[in-house]
Design an enzyme around this catalytic site. Structure first.
Site: not given
Ligand code: SF4
Length: 471
Positions: A5, A32, A106-107, A239, A245, A348-349, A436
């Site tokens: 999102c 989204g 978002n999450g 993340c 991406y 590519d990503d 992460c």
């Molecule tokens: S596991 Fe962690 S790094 Fe991988 S897509 Fe999910 S939030 Fe992103």
């Protein structure tokens, strides 16, 4: 692979906040494409409009004109969790003892099942299948007297990823989870304030970027200005896929322009996985910058070998396999004149299930490519995501099931090279411990390990993570 999102919020007396939110969401459309919504407040009453579809389809001039006030929040949604239904569109409104509250999220919350059971026992009922409603009900279930303490109560109970915009009759609140998994930033506009998932949305509405909202931070904006409160953040987990991406290349996260980070990924791929070739290309649009980076570092000319149809949505509208198969044909057309007889390096990503990549390789070969050498901006994805990314279960991830030579053979490439984790971190230029990296390493942020083990056991036999509830 989809991110879930985009969120946007504005507090700006004397400004047409609904219209600005519309254009803010328009800039966040890549996060989204299934539904969009805006809630506003004029200090007395809260107004809401949500609809399925793209932002441009979700609102008419008449509907925007009904969204009165000087405070607004908006949301654009991809249904990673909670099914794709109109009732799951956000923002959502809930009624508490301090009045109506609107929330957009978002999450993904990893202990949502547990919290939902607990709230149901307390007498709360749920009209959506998203975990955003769980967050909203958790906030209003608190016996604390003011909104900040209610939010703090909820933050101490929630486990997972959440960047929130919250609206009450007289204030806008922005919240980022203590791990800071999803981005959220703050800006100014015409004497007012704006928050958005990505800085690109600020630029589009003529706002000035001020700073990022920190992990664990609650920012309250009302007639007295901006106040910040902080919940403890013991482990940061931004993340890394925002850099690879999800986020737009013109966004800045943690002071890093994504376009530059993606170019650096290509340069590092050229260093880590050199190969003799005639041309380099990036799979548009997410790997274009990395393709250019590879070309610059290797000295091999860059070309556009695939033309993307930009009117078919960012990836695929419906997350089922039949449409995915169709989607890749709708999305790209090869430039046969450019690539015929050439040895190609294709950047590519990522490779998730490994179902799209073989079709791209086959398309290039059919158009006459002599060799196809694939270079990937993410390390192999071997573990599912529990933080709102609609990736796959472990069983569906090709890198969880096959070695790299086996993947190369399965996708039909002449060679395959993934960026290393250290190379990826070097390209972003920030400390490793703020990220992460769980989908590469399986090392999920500590606080949610137990919940994720439990969810993993439930998720693996049943298929998609998208059934687990969330936003
Ligand atoms: S596991 Fe962690 S790094 Fe991988 S897509 Fe999910 S939030 Fe992103």
């Amino acid at each position: 692979m989809h991110e879930s999102c985009g969120v946007f919020g504005i507090y700006a007396p004397g400004v047409d906040v609904a219209r600005i939110t519309f254009f803010g969401l328009y800039a966040l459309q890549h996060r989204g494409q299934e539904s969009a919504g805006i809630a506003t407040s004029d200090g007395k009453k809260i107004y809401l409009h949500t609809s399925m579809g793209l932002v441009s389809q979700a609102f008419t001039e008449e509907q925007l004109a009904q969204l009165h006030g000087h405070i607004a929040i908006g949301h654009t949604r991809y249904s990673t969790t909670g099914s794709s239904r109109a009732c799951n569109a956000q923002p959502i409104l809930v009624e508490g003892n301090s009045g109506t509250m609107g929330l957009a999220h978002n999450g993904n919350i990893v202990n949502s099942k547990f919290l939902m059971e607990e709230l149901t026992q307390q007498g709360f009922s749920f009209s959506t299948t998203t975990d955003s409603e769980i967050i909203a009900n958790l906030i209003i279930s608190s016996t604390e007297r003011n909104h900040v303490d209610k939010i703090r109560y909820a933050m101490r109970r929630l486990k997972g990823a959440y960047s929130l915009v919250i609206l009450t009759k007289d204030k806008l609140v922005a919240v980022r989870d203590p791990m800071g998994v999803r981005p959220l930033c703050l800006g100014t506009i015409d004497g007012g304030w704006v928050v958005a998932s990505e800085s690109c949305a600020l630029g589009h509405v003529g706002a000035q970027f001020i700073r990022e909202i920190e992990p664990g931070e609650i920012v309250v904006i009302n007639k007295n200005g901006v106040r910040s409160f902080t919940e403890e953040s013991t482990r940061k987990a931004l993340c890394i896929f925002e850099y690879i991406y999800f986020a737009r290349p013109d966004s800045v996260i943690q002071g890093k322009l994504l376009y530059s980070a993606r170019q650096a990924m290509g340069k590092i791929l050229a260093r880590e996985h050199p190969v003799e070739a005639d041309l380099v290309m990036g799979v548009p649009d997410s790997a274009t910058a990395a393709g250019i980076g590879y070309s610059v570092a290797s000295g091999i000319p860059y070309c556009e070998g695939l033309i993307k149809n930009r009117y078919v949505g960012r990836t695929f509208i419906e997350p089922d396999q039949r449409l995915r198969d169709l989607g890749v044909k709708l999305k790209f057309n090869p430039l046969a004149e450019t690539i015929r007889g050439k040895r190609l390096i294709v950047v590519d990503d990522s490779i998730v299930r490994g179902t799209t990549t073989p079709k791209v390789v086959a398309m290039l070969r059919k158009a006459g490519a002599k060799e196809v050498h694939l270079r990937i901006c993410s390390p192999p994805i071997r573990h599912p995501c529990f933080f709102g990314v609609d990736m796959a279960t472990r069983w569906e991830l090709i890198a969880a099931q096959k070695t790299i030579p086996e993947i190369r053979d399965a996708i039909g490439a002449d060679s395959l090279g993934y960026i290393s984790i250290d190379g990826l971190i070097e390209s972003v230029g920030l400390p490793k411990d703020i990220f992460c990296l769980a989908c590469f390493t399986g090392d999920y942020p500590v606080e949610v390990q137990l919940e994720m083990d439990k969810l993993a056991l439930e998720a693996i036999p049943s298929g998609s993570l998208s059934e687990l509830g969330g936003s």
